[in-house]
Design an enzyme around this catalytic site. Structure first.
Site, PDB file in Angstrom:
ATOM      1  CG  HIS A 157      -1.458   1.357   1.571  1.00 34.96           C
ATOM      2  ND1 HIS A 157      -2.455   1.976   0.846  1.00 34.96           N
ATOM      3  CD2 HIS A 157      -1.106   2.244   2.550  1.00 34.96           C
ATOM      4  CE1 HIS A 157      -2.714   3.162   1.367  1.00 34.96           C
ATOM      5  NE2 HIS A 157      -1.907   3.350   2.401  1.00 34.96           N
ATOM      6  CG  HIS A 162       0.825   6.868   0.883  1.00 33.92           C
ATOM      7  ND1 HIS A 162      -0.051   7.936   0.928  1.00 33.92           N
ATOM      8  CD2 HIS A 162       0.250   5.875   1.614  1.00 33.92           C
ATOM      9  CE1 HIS A 162      -1.104   7.610   1.664  1.00 33.92           C
ATOM     10  NE2 HIS A 162      -0.945   6.363   2.079  1.00 33.92           N
ATOM     11  CD  GLU A 203      -4.388   6.774   3.029  1.00 35.61           C
ATOM     12  OE1 GLU A 203      -4.491   5.919   2.120  1.00 35.61           O
ATOM     13  OE2 GLU A 203      -3.396   6.848   3.773  1.00 35.61           O
ATOM     14  CB  SER A 222      -2.292   0.379  -2.761  1.00 37.97           C
ATOM     15  OG  SER A 222      -3.104   0.806  -1.685  1.00 37.97           O
TER      16      SER A 222
END
Length: 290
Positions: A157, A162, A203, A222
């Site tokens: 993730h 990110h 997010e 992700s």
């Protein structure tokens, strides 16, 4: 909202269940490995190098499987800005990269770096570190039995979500915007408001492109399953009051998402909200499902 909207995939066939029975939370052998990898984060100082991890062949195999699936899903469901960012990002297809490897590439591109986390990080430390160009990231890998969904952030993730963001100055500036606001706030209720807005933007944010919702949030980028289910979500226009009134779950698919027309609109909305926050701002409290 139905209970199913707050449940999580717990098996490779997509079967839903409570997050507590997901093998990532319930397999003792996996939990020992996860804890061993996370242990160095206990005394880690922000900005210090992350220790190397000797990933197993099985963990690298999980990375390869997820990378292949997520890469294809991004091509179909990610927004243009995210697809442009991933071309710059340190994303090896065949192995899990080390934090130091990812960080060196990010520093050259945007001045950001990964700093070590072992799991959930307190709001002020997590958000505030972004003001100084540090993003808290973990090193453990999701459970191999359900590789296409994890109910908690893992290295996949953090790198495939990110890591993509922080390779691009447009996204990096949004992280710094959030970080600067968190650094001047001590009130935990106001910090939680910043965290909630971060959740629904960096997010889980989406952009409308060509009449369709496209993922830009790192959690979506992700998650193979969540990108493919965007059409099933309730998509609302990005509005801070609506965001702060919306219930969410931290360990399952999100039933409600917020959409903007561009990253510039996201920046304007975030700046308009964050710039006026102080410790005396009236918090909006609600119960978040987990």
């Amino acid at each position: 909202m139905t209970d199913n909207q707050f449940r999580t995939p717990i098996a490779a066939d997509g079967r839903l269940g409570a997050a507590s029975v997901h093998p990532g939370f319930a397999d003792p052998a996996y939990l020992r490995r996860r804890q061993a990898i996370a242990a160095p984060a206990r005394d880690h100082r922000v900005g210090n190098p992350s220790p190397p991890v000797a990933y197993s062949p099985a963990e690298h195999q999980t990375w390869r499987r997820v990378h292949r699936a997520v890469w294809a899903a991004q091509a179909e469901h990610a927004c243009r800005a995210a697809l442009e960012a991933r071309e710059r990002a340190p994303l090896p297809a065949d192995r899990i990269p080390q934090h130091t490897e990812v960080g060196a590439r990010l520093r050259a591109l945007t001045g950001f770096d990964f700093t070590l986390a072992g799991g959930v990080v307190a709001n002020r430390r997590f958000l505030g570190s972004m003001a100084h160009g540090y993003f808290h990231a973990v090193q453990f890998v999701r459970h191999p039995a359900v590789p296409l969904f994890t109910p908690e952030p893992d290295v996949i993730h953090d790198v495939l979500g990110h890591g993509i963001h922080l390779a691009d100055p447009r996204f990096a500036d949004l992280y710094r915007l959030v970080g600067r606001a968190a650094m001047r706030i001590d009130n935990p209720d106001v910090l939680q408001m910043i965290s909630d807005v971060y959740w629904f933007t960096l997010e889980y944010g989406v952009l409308e492109e060509h009449g369709r919702p496209r993922a830009y949030g790192a959690a979506l980028l992700s998650s193979y399953g969540e990108m493919r289910q965007l059409h099933r979500c309730r998509i609302r226009p990005l509005d801070i009051d609506a965001v702060l009134a919306t219930e969410y779950t931290i360990s399952g698919y999100q039933p409600v998402l917020f959409s903007a027309r561009s990253l510039e609109e996201v920046t304007d909305v975030l700046a308009g909200f964050l710039d006026r926050l102080d410790d005396d701002s009236a918090p909006l409290r609600r119960t978040n499902r987990s």
